[in-house]
Design a protein around this motif. Structure first.
Motif, PDB file in Angstrom:
ATOM      1  N   LEU A  98       6.165   6.723 -12.489  1.00 47.83           N
ATOM      2  CA  LEU A  98       6.113   5.403 -11.854  1.00 47.83           C
ATOM      3  C   LEU A  98       5.544   5.497 -10.446  1.00 47.83           C
ATOM      4  CD1 LEU A  98       9.587   4.010 -12.953  1.00 47.83           C
ATOM      5  CD2 LEU A  98       7.337   3.524 -13.925  1.00 47.83           C
ATOM      6  N   VAL A  99       5.580   6.680  -9.907  1.00 48.26           N
ATOM      7  CA  VAL A  99       5.136   6.881  -8.534  1.00 48.26           C
ATOM      8  C   VAL A  99       4.290   8.151  -8.448  1.00 48.26           C
ATOM      9  CG1 VAL A  99       6.004   7.661  -6.288  1.00 48.26           C
ATOM     10  CG2 VAL A  99       6.990   5.639  -7.364  1.00 48.26           C
ATOM     11  N   THR A 100       3.291   8.090  -7.594  1.00 49.18           N
ATOM     12  CA  THR A 100       2.495   9.294  -7.367  1.00 49.18           C
ATOM     13  C   THR A 100       2.780   9.841  -5.976  1.00 49.18           C
ATOM     14  OG1 THR A 100       0.666   7.996  -6.491  1.00 49.18           O
ATOM     15  CG2 THR A 100       0.620   8.526  -8.841  1.00 49.18           C
TER      16      THR A 100
ATOM     17  N   GLU B 143       0.829  -1.209   0.000  1.00 49.49           N
ATOM     18  CA  GLU B 143       0.000   0.000   0.000  1.00 49.49           C
ATOM     19  C   GLU B 143       0.863   1.258   0.000  1.00 49.49           C
ATOM     20  OE1 GLU B 143      -0.662  -0.335   4.833  1.00 49.49           O
ATOM     21  OE2 GLU B 143      -2.332  -0.745   3.442  1.00 49.49           O
ATOM     22  N   ALA B 144       0.192   2.366  -0.185  1.00 49.04           N
ATOM     23  CA  ALA B 144       0.888   3.651  -0.208  1.00 49.04           C
ATOM     24  C   ALA B 144       1.607   3.874   1.116  1.00 49.04           C
ATOM     25  CB  ALA B 144      -0.110   4.780  -0.461  1.00 49.04           C
ATOM     26  N   ARG B 145       2.730   4.530   1.040  1.00 45.48           N
ATOM     27  CA  ARG B 145       3.507   4.752   2.253  1.00 45.48           C
ATOM     28  C   ARG B 145       3.976   6.194   2.337  1.00 45.48           C
ATOM     29  NH1 ARG B 145       4.132   0.245   4.713  1.00 45.48           N
ATOM     30  NH2 ARG B 145       5.600   1.049   6.233  1.00 45.48           N
ATOM     31  N   ARG B 146       4.113   6.642   3.572  1.00 45.56           N
ATOM     32  CA  ARG B 146       4.560   8.020   3.788  1.00 45.56           C
ATOM     33  C   ARG B 146       6.078   8.109   3.780  1.00 45.56           C
ATOM     34  NH1 ARG B 146       3.703   9.528   8.521  1.00 45.56           N
ATOM     35  NH2 ARG B 146       2.739   7.690   9.452  1.00 45.56           N
ATOM     36  N   PHE B 147       6.519   9.301   3.606  1.00 45.14           N
ATOM     37  CA  PHE B 147       7.962   9.551   3.542  1.00 45.14           C
ATOM     38  C   PHE B 147       8.680   8.941   4.742  1.00 45.14           C
ATOM     39  CE2 PHE B 147      11.866  11.999   3.819  1.00 45.14           C
ATOM     40  CZ  PHE B 147      12.259  12.119   2.511  1.00 45.14           C
TER      41      PHE B 147
ATOM     42  N   ARG C  90      11.456  11.719  -6.329  1.00 44.83           N
ATOM     43  CA  ARG C  90      11.228  12.734  -7.364  1.00 44.83           C
ATOM     44  C   ARG C  90      11.455  12.146  -8.737  1.00 44.83           C
ATOM     45  NH1 ARG C  90       8.269  16.307  -4.750  1.00 44.83           N
ATOM     46  NH2 ARG C  90       9.315  17.130  -2.898  1.00 44.83           N
ATOM     47  N   GLU C  91      12.506  11.382  -8.812  1.00 44.82           N
ATOM     48  CA  GLU C  91      12.864  10.804 -10.099  1.00 44.82           C
ATOM     49  C   GLU C  91      11.787   9.843 -10.581  1.00 44.82           C
ATOM     50  OE1 GLU C  91      16.958   9.606 -10.210  1.00 44.82           O
ATOM     51  OE2 GLU C  91      16.518   8.020 -11.651  1.00 44.82           O
ATOM     52  N   LEU C  92      11.386   8.973  -9.664  1.00 41.88           N
ATOM     53  CA  LEU C  92      10.360   8.002 -10.024  1.00 41.88           C
ATOM     54  C   LEU C  92       9.044   8.701 -10.341  1.00 41.88           C
ATOM     55  CD1 LEU C  92      11.172   5.291  -7.350  1.00 41.88           C
ATOM     56  CD2 LEU C  92      11.581   5.168  -9.819  1.00 41.88           C
ATOM     57  N   GLU C  93       8.801   9.773  -9.629  1.00 46.81           N
ATOM     58  CA  GLU C  93       7.570  10.519  -9.873  1.00 46.81           C
ATOM     59  C   GLU C  93       7.604  11.138 -11.262  1.00 46.81           C
ATOM     60  OE1 GLU C  93       7.080  13.804  -7.272  1.00 46.81           O
ATOM     61  OE2 GLU C  93       5.009  14.202  -7.889  1.00 46.81           O
TER      62      GLU C  93
ATOM     63  N   TYR D  48       3.173   8.171  -0.837  1.00 51.41           N
ATOM     64  CA  TYR D  48       3.678   7.764  -2.152  1.00 51.41           C
ATOM     65  C   TYR D  48       3.110   6.399  -2.511  1.00 51.41           C
ATOM     66  CZ  TYR D  48       6.991  11.563  -1.559  1.00 51.41           C
ATOM     67  OH  TYR D  48       7.553  12.792  -1.370  1.00 51.41           O
ATOM     68  N   ALA D  49       2.816   6.249  -3.784  1.00 50.27           N
ATOM     69  CA  ALA D  49       2.286   4.966  -4.247  1.00 50.27           C
ATOM     70  C   ALA D  49       2.744   4.702  -5.671  1.00 50.27           C
ATOM     71  CB  ALA D  49       0.763   4.976  -4.173  1.00 50.27           C
ATOM     72  N   LEU D  50       2.760   3.435  -6.025  1.00 52.77           N
ATOM     73  CA  LEU D  50       3.113   3.084  -7.400  1.00 52.77           C
ATOM     74  C   LEU D  50       1.948   3.355  -8.333  1.00 52.77           C
ATOM     75  CD1 LEU D  50       5.025  -0.324  -7.076  1.00 52.77           C
ATOM     76  CD2 LEU D  50       5.970   1.964  -7.475  1.00 52.77           C
ATOM     77  N   THR D  51       2.231   3.844  -9.495  1.00 56.66           N
ATOM     78  CA  THR D  51       1.213   3.947 -10.528  1.00 56.66           C
ATOM     79  C   THR D  51       1.080   2.581 -11.183  1.00 56.66           C
ATOM     80  OG1 THR D  51       2.828   4.466 -12.240  1.00 56.66           O
ATOM     81  CG2 THR D  51       1.939   6.309 -10.981  1.00 56.66           C
TER      82      THR D  51
END
Lengths: 121, 121
Positions: free
Chosen positions: A71-73, A40-44, A64-67, A86-89
């Motif tokens: 690939l990441v939201t 699941e989505a996880r916090r910093f 930032r890069e993945l975002e 943060y979560a995977l798209t």
DNA sequence: CTGTATCCATGATGATACTG
DNA sequence: CAGTATCATCATGGATACAG
């Protein structure tokens, strides 16, 4: 004269899509970040907690890069204190099987290596 | 993991077998080297020829590394001038599907990214 | 041809301190 | 809590010269 250079029959020119992904995974931590987000989505802070050795600076950079690659939201939560999730798209999730395949080879690699060590011993 | 010493003092321990493989693929050229060997065995000079931008120093380093991990074999040919042939071991070949999977995600990544660019435009 | 040694540039990372 | 700025460090790659 030496031996003639044999033309490679390997169709795919060395690079492109592979490098694209590898560029993402190259960072020492990117794969783990993705892995951590496989659920699941996880916090910093949670990500930092799960990867104690990563520095905030690097974690931030990876995210930032993945975002930026889609690939990441990143979702800022309206809480107090503020937090971010943060979560995977879906696209990001497509990496998981591939990463899994790599991990499996990794396990095998370790097994083989340990086996060879036992033989020597 | 009990594998041979990973000398990196900086990139500390991400975890799991995944890192093991990624440690191998991390080098900017390792994946290409493996890819180039997916067909028949190739000589040092051929590999250089197929990857014009790689330096002998790095190619040598990658090959040694892959060899030490049991992914590649090195065979010195009794020719004049002497030559050496490199080939993937069965274990090394197991990386190919995984690399392929990554490449596929890479293609998708590029497509998606280009599509998103068109939308913006 | 097949490498290896040396020197140098670049990039990535950790640590720390600091801002919103 | 989330994230950034700065600095020092170490690893990696390229180029060149050289050795077997």
């Amino acid at each position: 004269m030496g031996l003639p250079v044999r033309k490679s029959k390997v169709a795919p020119p060395p690079t492109c899509p592979l490098s694209e992904v590898l560029g993402l995974l190259r960072g020492a931590w990117a794969p783990n970040v993705i892995w951590q987000l496989s659920g699941e989505a996880r916090r910093f802070g949670e990500l930092r907690h799960d990867m104690p050795k990563i520095s905030a600076r690097v974690l931030s950079a990876r995210l930032r890069e993945l975002e930026s690659r889609g690939l990441v939201t990143r979702r800022v939560l309206n809480t107090s204190p503020p937090s971010a999730e943060y979560a995977l798209t879906p696209l990001g999730r497509e990496l998981l099987p591939a990463i899994d395949a790599l991990a499996n080879v990794g396990r095998k690699l370790i097994e083989e290596w340990e086996a060879s060590q036992r033989e020597v011993a």
